[in-house]
Design a protein around this motif. Structure first.
Motif, PDB file in Angstrom:
ATOM      1  N   LEU A 125       0.795  -1.224   0.000  1.00 57.71           N
ATOM      2  CA  LEU A 125       0.000   0.000   0.000  1.00 57.71           C
ATOM      3  C   LEU A 125       0.826   1.272   0.000  1.00 57.71           C
ATOM      4  O   LEU A 125       0.375   2.302  -0.490  1.00 57.71           O
ATOM      5  CB  LEU A 125      -0.955  -0.010   1.204  1.00 57.71           C
ATOM      6  N   LYS A 126       2.022   1.247   0.542  1.00 59.61           N
ATOM      7  CA  LYS A 126       2.855   2.441   0.576  1.00 59.61           C
ATOM      8  C   LYS A 126       3.959   2.421  -0.475  1.00 59.61           C
ATOM      9  O   LYS A 126       4.803   3.306  -0.485  1.00 59.61           O
ATOM     10  CB  LYS A 126       3.493   2.600   1.967  1.00 59.61           C
ATOM     11  N   ILE A 127       3.932   1.416  -1.333  1.00 64.72           N
ATOM     12  CA  ILE A 127       4.958   1.288  -2.360  1.00 64.72           C
ATOM     13  C   ILE A 127       4.278   1.390  -3.715  1.00 64.72           C
ATOM     14  O   ILE A 127       3.423   0.561  -4.032  1.00 64.72           O
ATOM     15  CB  ILE A 127       5.726  -0.040  -2.244  1.00 64.72           C
ATOM     16  N   PRO A 128       4.616   2.383  -4.524  1.00 59.11           N
ATOM     17  CA  PRO A 128       3.959   2.527  -5.835  1.00 59.11           C
ATOM     18  C   PRO A 128       4.186   1.295  -6.699  1.00 59.11           C
ATOM     19  O   PRO A 128       5.216   0.634  -6.610  1.00 59.11           O
ATOM     20  CB  PRO A 128       4.637   3.769  -6.440  1.00 59.11           C
ATOM     21  N   SER A 129       3.196   1.020  -7.530  1.00 61.01           N
ATOM     22  CA  SER A 129       3.302  -0.120  -8.435  1.00 61.01           C
ATOM     23  C   SER A 129       4.389   0.123  -9.462  1.00 61.01           C
ATOM     24  O   SER A 129       4.690   1.258  -9.839  1.00 61.01           O
ATOM     25  CB  SER A 129       1.967  -0.361  -9.153  1.00 61.01           C
ATOM     26  N   THR A 130       4.971  -0.956  -9.902  1.00 59.71           N
ATOM     27  CA  THR A 130       5.998  -0.862 -10.928  1.00 59.71           C
ATOM     28  C   THR A 130       5.341  -0.553 -12.256  1.00 59.71           C
ATOM     29  O   THR A 130       4.249  -1.028 -12.556  1.00 59.71           O
ATOM     30  CB  THR A 130       6.775  -2.183 -11.050  1.00 59.71           C
ATOM     31  N   LEU A 131       6.012   0.274 -13.044  1.00 59.70           N
ATOM     32  CA  LEU A 131       5.493   0.637 -14.355  1.00 59.70           C
ATOM     33  C   LEU A 131       5.833  -0.457 -15.346  1.00 59.70           C
ATOM     34  O   LEU A 131       6.938  -1.003 -15.349  1.00 59.70           O
ATOM     35  CB  LEU A 131       6.108   1.973 -14.820  1.00 59.70           C
ATOM     36  N   ALA A 132       4.864  -0.771 -16.200  1.00 52.90           N
ATOM     37  CA  ALA A 132       5.111  -1.786 -17.223  1.00 52.90           C
ATOM     38  C   ALA A 132       6.112  -1.254 -18.235  1.00 52.90           C
ATOM     39  O   ALA A 132       6.120  -0.062 -18.569  1.00 52.90           O
ATOM     40  CB  ALA A 132       3.804  -2.143 -17.927  1.00 52.90           C
ATOM     41  N   PRO A 133       7.003  -2.098 -18.725  1.00 51.14           N
ATOM     42  CA  PRO A 133       7.982  -1.636 -19.708  1.00 51.14           C
ATOM     43  C   PRO A 133       7.299  -1.161 -20.973  1.00 51.14           C
ATOM     44  O   PRO A 133       6.276  -1.719 -21.388  1.00 51.14           O
ATOM     45  CB  PRO A 133       8.834  -2.901 -19.983  1.00 51.14           C
ATOM     46  N   PRO A 134       7.803  -0.086 -21.583  1.00 50.16           N
ATOM     47  CA  PRO A 134       7.156   0.431 -22.798  1.00 50.16           C
ATOM     48  C   PRO A 134       7.185  -0.603 -23.913  1.00 50.16           C
ATOM     49  O   PRO A 134       8.199  -1.251 -24.153  1.00 50.16           O
ATOM     50  CB  PRO A 134       8.008   1.668 -23.151  1.00 50.16           C
ATOM     51  N   THR A 135       6.056  -0.748 -24.578  1.00 48.68           N
ATOM     52  CA  THR A 135       5.957  -1.712 -25.666  1.00 48.68           C
ATOM     53  C   THR A 135       6.412  -1.070 -26.970  1.00 48.68           C
ATOM     54  O   THR A 135       6.040   0.062 -27.284  1.00 48.68           O
ATOM     55  CB  THR A 135       4.505  -2.193 -25.817  1.00 48.68           C
ATOM     56  N   ASP A 136       7.228  -1.793 -27.726  1.00 50.64           N
ATOM     57  CA  ASP A 136       7.696  -1.298 -29.012  1.00 50.64           C
ATOM     58  C   ASP A 136       6.597  -1.449 -30.046  1.00 50.64           C
ATOM     59  O   ASP A 136       6.008  -2.525 -30.186  1.00 50.64           O
ATOM     60  CB  ASP A 136       8.938  -2.072 -29.462  1.00 50.64           C
TER      61      ASP A 136
END
Length: 235
Positions: free
Chosen positions: A139-150
């Motif tokens: 809850l206090k840790i932001p979610s990881t961003l998905a790697p940008p798709t080519d």
């Protein structure tokens, strides 16, 4: 012998009291809303449906192992052990709080280090429980961003195609405008000639007597105003 038995018994009692004190200290560090503590919420039933597993002590051990594994990736935290990860307030839904302790200094590790470790290894933790960022929430840790798709098509091709289409449209508009101007110019003189022809062929009626219009081009001679010499046909 009596004194020796007394000394060994007192030593065992002291060790027991010491272990109780340490356990009490460990639990106080892992309490909810404690400093550097993080809350975790799992939605196992939502993620897996009929294949959902029960959350038990084995799953707790796996979670501690994954957190310890993540902390060992942080510089100067290579000695983190599973026993350094403490859980408390475990509910059936499932949610709980956890902290990571440093026994050498008798305090919890900074929240910034734990956040960094969890974010770097979030996918490994999710995969261990067959969950994702939405069903395994820190809850206090932001979610990881998905790697940008080519994109399947290179960007430069998309930009080139757009510019090419704009050029084609502009050329077509210029061609159409030129054709319209030529048509207008070709229609202009013919319309003037038609107007003149209509004027020549018009017959005016004055006092009920039709009158021929004047010949604007070749002229028209009125015999009433001709002189005697003019009436004579020249030889």
């Amino acid at each position: 012998m009596l004194f020796h038995h007394y000394d060994s018994g007192s030593a065992a009692i002291m060790r027991r009291n010491s272990s109780i004190t340490q356990e009490h200290t460990r639990r106080s560090k892992a309490k909810a809303d404690a400093e550097n503590a993080f809350k975790v919420r799992l939605s196992i039933r939502t993620a897996l449906g009929d294949k959902a597993y029960a959350w038990d002590t084995n799953e707790e051990y796996l979670f501690k192992a994954m957190v310890a594994f993540s902390m060992r990736k942080v510089p100067n935290r290579e000695t983190t052990e599973i026993s350094h990860v403490l859980l408390c307030n475990v509910t059936q839904r499932v949610s709980f709080w956890f902290v990571v302790t440093d026994p050498s200094k008798n305090h919890t590790l900074p929240a910034v280090e734990i956040q960094s470790a969890i974010r770097m290894n979030r996918n490994r933790i999710n995969n261990a429980f067959f969950l994702n960022d939405q069903t395994l929430e820190f809850l206090k840790i932001p979610s990881t961003l998905a790697p940008p798709t080519d994109p399947s098509v290179p960007i430069w091709i998309i930009i080139f195609s757009v510019i090419f289409c704009i050029v084609i449209v502009a050329v077509l508009l210029l061609i159409l405008s030129g054709i319209r101007q030529r048509r207008r110019k070709s229609k202009g003189p013919s319309e003037v000639d038609d107007t003149e022809d209509k004027c020549e062929n018009m017959i005016t009626i004055e006092n009920g007597i039709p009158c021929d219009p004047l010949d604007m081009k070749g002229g028209h001679i009125n015999d009433a105003f001709m002189t005697e010499d003019e009436r004579l046909t020249p030889l």
